[in-house]
Motif scaffolding. Structure first.
Motif, mmCIF file in Angstrom:
data_model
loop_
_atom_site.group_PDB
_atom_site.id
_atom_site.type_symbol
_atom_site.label_atom_id
_atom_site.label_comp_id
_atom_site.label_asym_id
_atom_site.label_seq_id
_atom_site.Cartn_x
_atom_site.Cartn_y
_atom_site.Cartn_z
ATOM 1 N N VAL A 9 0.853 -1.188 0.000
ATOM 2 C CA VAL A 9 0.000 0.000 0.000
ATOM 3 C C VAL A 9 0.886 1.233 0.000
ATOM 4 O O VAL A 9 2.029 1.197 0.498
ATOM 5 C CB VAL A 9 -0.938 0.011 1.230
ATOM 6 N N PRO A 10 0.423 2.345 -0.557
ATOM 7 C CA PRO A 10 1.237 3.566 -0.543
ATOM 8 C C PRO A 10 1.455 4.057 0.883
ATOM 9 O O PRO A 10 0.562 3.954 1.730
ATOM 10 C CB PRO A 10 0.391 4.554 -1.356
ATOM 11 N N LEU A 11 2.650 4.574 1.159
ATOM 12 C CA LEU A 11 2.937 5.099 2.496
ATOM 13 C C LEU A 11 2.019 6.258 2.829
ATOM 14 O O LEU A 11 1.589 6.422 3.978
ATOM 15 C CB LEU A 11 4.401 5.531 2.585
ATOM 16 N N THR A 12 1.729 7.082 1.825
ATOM 17 C CA THR A 12 0.781 8.180 2.006
ATOM 18 C C THR A 12 -0.168 8.199 0.820
ATOM 19 O O THR A 12 0.214 7.869 -0.309
ATOM 20 C CB THR A 12 1.496 9.545 2.106
ATOM 21 N N ALA A 13 -1.406 8.575 1.070
ATOM 22 C CA ALA A 13 -2.417 8.719 0.030
ATOM 23 C C ALA A 13 -3.279 9.904 0.419
ATOM 24 O O ALA A 13 -4.074 9.813 1.360
ATOM 25 C CB ALA A 13 -3.245 7.450 -0.104
ATOM 26 N N GLY A 14 -3.119 11.013 -0.266
ATOM 27 C CA GLY A 14 -3.845 12.217 0.122
ATOM 28 C C GLY A 14 -3.467 12.608 1.536
ATOM 29 O O GLY A 14 -2.285 12.698 1.891
ATOM 30 N N PRO A 15 -4.463 12.805 2.397
ATOM 31 C CA PRO A 15 -4.162 13.173 3.787
ATOM 32 C C PRO A 15 -3.862 11.986 4.689
ATOM 33 O O PRO A 15 -3.738 12.148 5.903
ATOM 34 C CB PRO A 15 -5.457 13.861 4.226
ATOM 35 N N LEU A 69 -5.254 -3.221 8.139
ATOM 36 C CA LEU A 69 -4.868 -2.032 7.385
ATOM 37 C C LEU A 69 -5.102 -0.818 8.262
ATOM 38 O O LEU A 69 -6.236 -0.534 8.655
ATOM 39 C CB LEU A 69 -5.695 -1.930 6.094
ATOM 40 N N LEU A 70 -4.023 -0.113 8.586
ATOM 41 C CA LEU A 70 -4.085 1.053 9.462
ATOM 42 C C LEU A 70 -3.981 2.318 8.630
ATOM 43 O O LEU A 70 -3.050 2.480 7.832
ATOM 44 C CB LEU A 70 -2.950 1.004 10.486
ATOM 45 N N LEU A 71 -4.943 3.214 8.815
ATOM 46 C CA LEU A 71 -4.944 4.516 8.141
ATOM 47 C C LEU A 71 -4.898 5.611 9.189
ATOM 48 O O LEU A 71 -5.710 5.617 10.122
ATOM 49 C CB LEU A 71 -6.198 4.672 7.275
ATOM 50 N N ARG A 72 -3.962 6.532 9.038
ATOM 51 C CA ARG A 72 -3.840 7.666 9.946
ATOM 52 C C ARG A 72 -4.101 8.953 9.177
ATOM 53 O O ARG A 72 -3.516 9.178 8.116
ATOM 54 C CB ARG A 72 -2.442 7.715 10.562
ATOM 55 N N TYR A 73 -4.981 9.749 9.749
ATOM 56 C CA TYR A 73 -5.276 11.052 9.145
ATOM 57 C C TYR A 73 -4.225 12.018 9.682
ATOM 58 O O TYR A 73 -4.332 12.522 10.778
ATOM 59 C CB TYR A 73 -6.690 11.504 9.545
ATOM 60 N N GLU A 99 -6.568 -3.166 -0.304
ATOM 61 C CA GLU A 99 -6.046 -2.239 -1.315
ATOM 62 C C GLU A 99 -6.403 -0.809 -0.940
ATOM 63 O O GLU A 99 -7.443 -0.561 -0.304
ATOM 64 C CB GLU A 99 -6.605 -2.578 -2.695
ATOM 65 N N VAL A 100 -5.535 0.117 -1.316
ATOM 66 C CA VAL A 100 -5.758 1.550 -1.136
ATOM 67 C C VAL A 100 -5.544 2.204 -2.490
ATOM 68 O O VAL A 100 -4.473 2.033 -3.095
ATOM 69 C CB VAL A 100 -4.797 2.154 -0.092
ATOM 70 N N VAL A 101 -6.541 2.945 -2.969
ATOM 71 C CA VAL A 101 -6.471 3.582 -4.282
ATOM 72 C C VAL A 101 -6.790 5.069 -4.135
ATOM 73 O O VAL A 101 -7.826 5.429 -3.561
ATOM 74 C CB VAL A 101 -7.462 2.932 -5.272
#
Length: 363
Positions: A129-135, A346-350, A157-159
């Protein structure tokens, strides 16, 4: 396979031919020719064939042959049939051991080739997954329940699409190659539709059609879709999947539930309404964890489920990968053995403002 053998076992087996031949020689000298220990010299090349290549087996076979001749002369057996029978036994076992070692070497070469192909397939199917995606800052963890496997029936997946950051985490019914094939179908459809479909419901419907065409015998895929834009919120579409975990700025934890239950992907033909999108606040400094049931349904020895909500404080590390690795290590410790199900997280951080919220407290 010898490359999968524990080092201690391999060391013991490496020395076993020497120890066996020495023990047989001592026993034969002490007991004398009447007991009949001499044919046991063939155990040396037999054990040599368990590890190493054919050359090692041949060397120990030659050593066993020489030892058999020496002991036979010492015992005075060669005027008798027993001495030549012992030599024939050593020669026969050595020949069979060499043939087995050659076949094993070929199989190990084929296995190495298959593993190389599997690693390429892994990179295509479950891309990093991308290290960053938008914010967002992202990290992923995957554990397969199949021994020696890198991939299984869980998917993620992250797109970064024109319509926002779109995410999927799913769990295919079953295990093995069939589950991997289904995961490939879902991910392929998601990667294409995430760019084309203007809304999350349309994206979900397209996935449903793709999965329905491929799956048979009432197989299904639980999945959760998420869309994160710039309005400090996340929109979810839940196809019978565990609810996401949101870690707030103050360290509290939410598991936002869908407004109504919906069938997994692949079961839409059985009737019932599709999932309804629902919106959840997701502000800078907060964290969102999507996962499969291999996490929350993991049991310890007494049978207790893994308390994911109580472990949110493990995500306090400023580095997302290290934080997720700490959670994965705690999950493995809770199980106390090999996992019986695939487990994906899958961890997402804003990121941006309020980064102090990335250190949830224990309370």
């Amino acid at each position: 396979m010898t490359d999968q053998m524990p080092s201690s076992t391999r060391t013991v087996l490496s020395w076993m031919p020497v120890l066996v031949m020495v023990a047989v020689a001592i026993a034969d000298i002490v007991a004398g020719p009447g007991v009949g220990f001499l044919p046991l010299v063939s155990l040396g090349p037999a054990f040599a064939g368990l590890v190493g290549g054919w050359r090692r087996t041949a060397v120990f076979g030659l050593a066993a042959f020489i030892l058999c001749v020496a002991l036979g002369l010492y015992d005075g057996l060669f005027p008798e049939r027993r001495g030549f029978t012992a030599l024939a036994s050593v020669a026969g076992v050595t020949g069979v051991g060499i043939a087995a070692a050659v076949m094993r070497s070929r199989r190990e070469g084929e296995l190495a080739s298959v593993r190389s192909i599997a690693e390429v397939a892994q990179r295509v199917l479950l891309r990093p997954v991308p290290l960053t995606a938008g914010p967002l800052q992202a990290a992923v963890s995957y554990t397969s329940a199949v021994a020696e496997a890198r991939i299984g029936g869980d998917l993620y997946e992250v797109v970064a699409s024109p319509h926002g950051i779109r995410v999927i985490v799913g769990d295919v019914q079953g295990k093995g190659l069939a589950a991997v094939e289904t995961a490939a179908v879902v991910l392929g459809a998601f990667r294409e539709a995430a760019h084309d479909e203007p809304d999350l419901v349309g994206l979900g419907e397209r996935l449903e059609r793709s999965v329905a065409r491929e799956l048979e015998d009432e197989k299904f895929v639980t999945a959760i879709l998420a869309e994160i834009g710039t309005d400090h919120a996340a929109v979810f579409l839940n196809y019978g999947h565990p609810a996401p975990m949101v870690v707030r700025l103050d360290g509290t934890v939410d598991f936002p539930q869908p407004p109504a239950c919906a069938l997994p992907l692949g079961l839409g033909a059985h009737g019932g309404d599709g999932p309804k999108p629902y919106r959840v606040d997701f502000a800078p400094g907060e964290q969102l964890l999507l996962y499969t049931d291999g996490v929350t349904e993991a049991r310890d020895e007494p049978g207790r489920f893994y308390p994911l909500g109580e472990r949110a404080y493990l995500l306090k590390d400023p580095d997302a990968d290290r934080a997720l690795e700490a959670l994965r290590a705690d999950l493995a410790q809770h199980i106390g053995g090999p996992s019986h199900d695939d487990a994906a997280m899958l961890l997402l951080r804003y990121h941006g403002h309020g980064k102090e919220g990335l250190s949830p407290s224990r309370e």
